[in-house]
Design a protein around this motif. Structure first.
Motif, mmCIF file in Angstrom:
data_model
loop_
_atom_site.group_PDB
_atom_site.id
_atom_site.type_symbol
_atom_site.label_atom_id
_atom_site.label_comp_id
_atom_site.label_asym_id
_atom_site.label_seq_id
_atom_site.Cartn_x
_atom_site.Cartn_y
_atom_site.Cartn_z
ATOM 1 N N ILE A 26 84.579 -64.949 -3.606
ATOM 2 C CA ILE A 26 83.690 -65.707 -4.513
ATOM 3 C C ILE A 26 84.497 -66.476 -5.559
ATOM 4 C CG2 ILE A 26 81.750 -64.082 -4.241
ATOM 5 C CD1 ILE A 26 82.533 -62.973 -7.056
ATOM 6 N N PRO A 27 83.893 -67.557 -6.109
ATOM 7 C CA PRO A 27 84.581 -68.285 -7.179
ATOM 8 C C PRO A 27 84.682 -67.438 -8.453
ATOM 9 C CG PRO A 27 82.752 -69.576 -6.273
ATOM 10 C CD PRO A 27 82.612 -68.189 -5.741
ATOM 11 N N LEU A 28 85.739 -67.665 -9.192
ATOM 12 C CA LEU A 28 85.902 -67.028 -10.502
ATOM 13 C C LEU A 28 85.861 -68.127 -11.551
ATOM 14 C CD1 LEU A 28 86.748 -64.459 -12.193
ATOM 15 C CD2 LEU A 28 89.097 -65.211 -11.852
ATOM 16 N N GLY A 29 84.869 -68.063 -12.436
ATOM 17 C CA GLY A 29 84.797 -69.028 -13.537
ATOM 18 C C GLY A 29 85.527 -68.454 -14.736
ATOM 19 N N GLY A 30 84.774 -68.082 -15.769
ATOM 20 C CA GLY A 30 85.387 -67.464 -16.950
ATOM 21 C C GLY A 30 85.627 -65.987 -16.747
ATOM 22 N N GLY A 31 84.988 -65.406 -15.733
ATOM 23 C CA GLY A 31 85.188 -63.988 -15.420
ATOM 24 C C GLY A 31 84.418 -63.035 -16.320
ATOM 25 N N THR A 32 83.550 -63.524 -17.193
ATOM 26 C CA THR A 32 82.867 -62.617 -18.126
ATOM 27 C C THR A 32 81.913 -61.683 -17.391
ATOM 28 O OG1 THR A 32 81.151 -64.259 -18.572
ATOM 29 C CG2 THR A 32 82.998 -64.194 -20.103
ATOM 30 N N LEU A 33 81.401 -62.131 -16.253
ATOM 31 C CA LEU A 33 80.509 -61.285 -15.461
ATOM 32 C C LEU A 33 81.253 -60.663 -14.287
ATOM 33 C CD1 LEU A 33 77.530 -60.998 -16.255
ATOM 34 C CD2 LEU A 33 76.975 -62.393 -14.273
ATOM 35 N N ALA A 99 83.242 -68.188 -20.988
ATOM 36 C CA ALA A 99 82.255 -68.481 -19.938
ATOM 37 C C ALA A 99 82.218 -69.977 -19.634
ATOM 38 C CB ALA A 99 80.878 -68.000 -20.372
ATOM 39 N N THR A 100 81.969 -70.295 -18.358
ATOM 40 C CA THR A 100 81.984 -71.694 -17.900
ATOM 41 C C THR A 100 80.573 -72.149 -17.520
ATOM 42 O OG1 THR A 100 82.299 -71.029 -15.600
ATOM 43 C CG2 THR A 100 84.305 -71.372 -16.914
ATOM 44 N N ILE A 101 80.441 -73.464 -17.416
ATOM 45 C CA ILE A 101 79.165 -74.052 -16.991
ATOM 46 C C ILE A 101 78.807 -73.594 -15.571
ATOM 47 C CG2 ILE A 101 78.289 -76.296 -16.187
ATOM 48 C CD1 ILE A 101 77.731 -75.768 -18.992
ATOM 49 N N MET A 106 75.031 -70.098 -12.242
ATOM 50 C CA MET A 106 74.804 -69.065 -11.232
ATOM 51 C C MET A 106 74.074 -67.851 -11.793
ATOM 52 S SD MET A 106 75.999 -70.291 -8.519
ATOM 53 C CE MET A 106 75.817 -68.856 -7.496
ATOM 54 N N THR A 107 74.151 -67.654 -13.107
ATOM 55 C CA THR A 107 73.698 -66.352 -13.625
ATOM 56 C C THR A 107 72.611 -66.413 -14.691
ATOM 57 O OG1 THR A 107 75.488 -66.410 -15.267
ATOM 58 C CG2 THR A 107 75.965 -65.271 -13.207
ATOM 59 N N ALA A 108 72.463 -67.546 -15.387
ATOM 60 C CA ALA A 108 71.566 -67.565 -16.555
ATOM 61 C C ALA A 108 70.105 -67.452 -16.132
ATOM 62 C CB ALA A 108 71.793 -68.846 -17.349
ATOM 63 N N ASP A 174 71.206 -64.398 -33.397
ATOM 64 C CA ASP A 174 70.625 -63.778 -32.195
ATOM 65 C C ASP A 174 70.212 -64.828 -31.186
ATOM 66 O OD1 ASP A 174 70.737 -61.006 -32.600
ATOM 67 O OD2 ASP A 174 69.127 -61.158 -34.094
ATOM 68 N N ARG A 175 70.166 -64.388 -29.933
ATOM 69 C CA ARG A 175 69.642 -65.256 -28.872
ATOM 70 C C ARG A 175 68.147 -65.480 -29.125
ATOM 71 N NH1 ARG A 175 70.031 -65.340 -22.450
ATOM 72 N NH2 ARG A 175 71.912 -66.507 -22.758
ATOM 73 N N PRO A 176 67.647 -66.705 -28.912
ATOM 74 C CA PRO A 176 66.239 -66.984 -29.205
ATOM 75 C C PRO A 176 65.263 -66.106 -28.413
ATOM 76 C CG PRO A 176 67.448 -69.004 -28.803
ATOM 77 C CD PRO A 176 68.376 -67.886 -28.481
HETATM 78 C C1 LIG Z 1 79.817 -59.034 -23.684
HETATM 79 C C2 LIG Z 1 79.026 -60.029 -22.831
HETATM 80 C C3 LIG Z 1 77.957 -60.688 -23.414
HETATM 81 C C4 LIG Z 1 77.224 -61.610 -22.654
HETATM 82 N N1 LIG Z 1 76.208 -62.251 -23.255
HETATM 83 C C5 LIG Z 1 75.512 -63.143 -22.552
HETATM 84 C C6 LIG Z 1 74.477 -63.878 -23.158
HETATM 85 O O1 LIG Z 1 74.173 -63.723 -24.334
HETATM 86 N N2 LIG Z 1 73.813 -64.785 -22.403
HETATM 87 C C7 LIG Z 1 74.124 -64.974 -21.082
HETATM 88 O O2 LIG Z 1 73.497 -65.802 -20.403
HETATM 89 N N3 LIG Z 1 75.087 -64.303 -20.497
HETATM 90 C C8 LIG Z 1 75.785 -63.402 -21.190
HETATM 91 N N4 LIG Z 1 76.769 -62.724 -20.564
HETATM 92 C C9 LIG Z 1 76.980 -62.941 -19.130
HETATM 93 C C10 LIG Z 1 77.995 -64.037 -18.785
HETATM 94 O O3 LIG Z 1 78.881 -64.240 -19.861
HETATM 95 C C11 LIG Z 1 77.327 -65.367 -18.479
HETATM 96 O O4 LIG Z 1 76.436 -65.197 -17.404
HETATM 97 C C12 LIG Z 1 78.351 -66.473 -18.175
HETATM 98 O O5 LIG Z 1 77.671 -67.707 -18.206
HETATM 99 C C13 LIG Z 1 79.067 -66.334 -16.873
HETATM 100 O O6 LIG Z 1 80.045 -67.372 -16.824
HETATM 101 P P1 LIG Z 1 81.503 -67.151 -16.283
HETATM 102 O O7 LIG Z 1 82.161 -68.475 -16.205
HETATM 103 O O8 LIG Z 1 82.201 -66.092 -17.082
HETATM 104 O O9 LIG Z 1 81.159 -66.613 -14.820
HETATM 105 P P2 LIG Z 1 81.971 -65.613 -13.906
HETATM 106 O O10 LIG Z 1 81.870 -64.216 -14.451
HETATM 107 O O11 LIG Z 1 83.318 -66.122 -13.599
HETATM 108 O O12 LIG Z 1 81.062 -65.743 -12.592
HETATM 109 C C14 LIG Z 1 79.695 -65.368 -12.583
HETATM 110 C C15 LIG Z 1 79.114 -65.699 -11.189
HETATM 111 O O13 LIG Z 1 79.109 -67.103 -11.003
HETATM 112 C C16 LIG Z 1 79.881 -67.467 -9.859
HETATM 113 N N5 LIG Z 1 80.568 -68.719 -10.194
HETATM 114 C C17 LIG Z 1 81.362 -68.970 -11.261
HETATM 115 N N6 LIG Z 1 81.757 -70.248 -11.261
HETATM 116 C C18 LIG Z 1 81.216 -70.836 -10.155
HETATM 117 C C19 LIG Z 1 81.250 -72.145 -9.597
HETATM 118 N N7 LIG Z 1 81.930 -73.152 -10.176
HETATM 119 N N8 LIG Z 1 80.579 -72.373 -8.441
HETATM 120 C C20 LIG Z 1 79.873 -71.388 -7.847
HETATM 121 N N9 LIG Z 1 79.792 -70.129 -8.325
HETATM 122 C C21 LIG Z 1 80.457 -69.850 -9.474
HETATM 123 C C22 LIG Z 1 80.828 -66.311 -9.618
HETATM 124 O O14 LIG Z 1 81.260 -66.234 -8.265
HETATM 125 C C23 LIG Z 1 79.941 -65.136 -10.035
HETATM 126 O O15 LIG Z 1 79.075 -64.795 -8.994
HETATM 127 C C24 LIG Z 1 77.549 -61.819 -21.296
HETATM 128 C C25 LIG Z 1 78.644 -61.173 -20.738
HETATM 129 C C26 LIG Z 1 79.393 -60.282 -21.498
HETATM 130 C C27 LIG Z 1 80.588 -59.624 -20.884
#
Ligand SMILES: Cc1cc2nc3c(=O)[nH]c(=O)nc-3n(C[C@H](O)[C@H](O)[C@H](O)COP(=O)(O)OP(=O)(O)OC[C@H]3O[C@@H](n4cnc5c(N)ncnc54)[C@H](O)[C@@H]3O)c2cc1C
Length: 258
Positions: A26-33, A99-101, A106-108, A174-176
């Motif tokens: 899978i792709p790695l963006g910012g890796g926060t998830l 975190a990246t766009i 993919m997750t929001a 806080d988040r809305p």
């Molecule tokens: C402490 C903490 C607090 C957080 N708080 C919030 C919050 O308030 N609100 C919120 O929405 N989220 C929150 N998150 C979750 C997370 O930070 C977000 O969902 C963030 O947007 C994920 O972005 P990322 O670039 O880190 O994704 P990653 O962790 O790198 O990837 C997440 C998923 O997206 C996929 N992906 C990444 N980039 C691409 C790409 N270019 N193309 C296709 N697939 C891709 C990956 O394969 C993976 O499945 C939090 C996480 C942590 C650890």
């Protein structure tokens, strides 16, 4: 559990890695998830050497690379203020810096101000392989699990004349709990999106779909929000926010309606 880490330097290498079925890659963006502990073995393809971290404005078409960090949206001088503001409301600065766009797309969920803002902007997502695009609303409207490709490379939209954004949160940090965002173009085309609950934000009004009058019709809005699981407090709060962004209804293109 991350069992392999790859950092390709070309898109071709990235696509080749992502086309593997074993191990799951899978792709790695910012890796926060992705960096969260998990039992599932996964190989990750870090996208940071692919040059996907730029924001361009070409004759009012804004293109944001998938590796642009949320904090860069807050700091950018070429993006509309409403978009930067919704990025700031998304999460805290530490997460915004990583975190990246692409990861966000993919997750929001329905409570994401930034996802709501991109829906309001009628944004298009570009995917590889194939450099094909799909409207964000179309993709998440069907099923986000069904991806049109292996990776998102960028998100694009036509610059509106203005973006109006309002939210209600427990505190400024806080988040809305709920938010409303409206994008208005010179043509008077307008899209209003509300968020706070559910899987995705809700397109409450889209002038190109003749749903436009619904944002002025409390009953119609309530029945939409009911369907998406908004409770009575959130519904009332959204009505208040709609009143705040529509002090002059003619701004939304309905003549003589003030
Ligand atoms: C402490 C903490 C607090 C957080 N708080 C919030 C919050 O308030 N609100 C919120 O929405 N989220 C929150 N998150 C979750 C997370 O930070 C977000 O969902 C963030 O947007 C994920 O972005 P990322 O670039 O880190 O994704 P990653 O962790 O790198 O990837 C997440 C998923 O997206 C996929 N992906 C990444 N980039 C691409 C790409 N270019 N193309 C296709 N697939 C891709 C990956 O394969 C993976 O499945 C939090 C996480 C942590 C650890």
């Amino acid at each position: 559990m991350i069992i392999e880490y790859h950092r390709p330097e070309t898109m071709e290498q990235a696509k080749k890695l992502l086309s593997r079925s074993k191990p799951l890659t899978i792709p790695l963006g910012g890796g926060t998830l992705v960096s969260h502990p998990s039992q599932d073995p996964v190989a990750v393809v870090d996208l940071q050497a692919l040059g996907l971290d730029k924001i361009n404005n070409d004759e009012s078409i804004i293109k944001i690379g998938a590796m642009v960090r949320l904090q860069s949206l807050v700091e950018s001088s070429i993006l509309p203020e409403g978009l930067s503001h919704s990025a700031r409301r998304e999460t805290n600065i530490n997460i915004r810096r990583a975190a990246t766009i692409g990861g966000l797309m993919m997750t929001a969920g329905g409570n994401s101000p930034l996802l709501g803002c991109f829906l309001s902007l009628d944004a298009r997502l570009y995917w590889e392989p194939g450099d094909k695009f799909i409207y964000l609303s179309e993709w998440i409207g069907k099923n986000r699990e069904q991806k049109p490709g292996k990776l998102i490379t960028s998100i694009e939209f036509t610059l509106p004349e203005r973006i109006l954004y309002e939210d209600i949160a427990r505190s400024a940090e806080d988040r809305p709990i709920v938010y409303v965002v409206a994008s208005i173009w010179k043509t008077q085309e307008t899209r209003v999106v509300v968020g706070g609950a559910g899987k995705y934000p809700v397109v409450a009004s889209d002038s190109s779909n003749n749903l436009f009058t619904k944002i002025f019709d409390r009953h119609a809005i309530s029945s939409i929000l009911d369907r998406y699981g908004y409770d009575a407090y959130q519904q009332a709060a959204i009505q208040t926010l709609i009143d705040r962004i529509t002090p002059h209804k003619s701004m939304f293109g309905r003549k003589g309606d003030e």
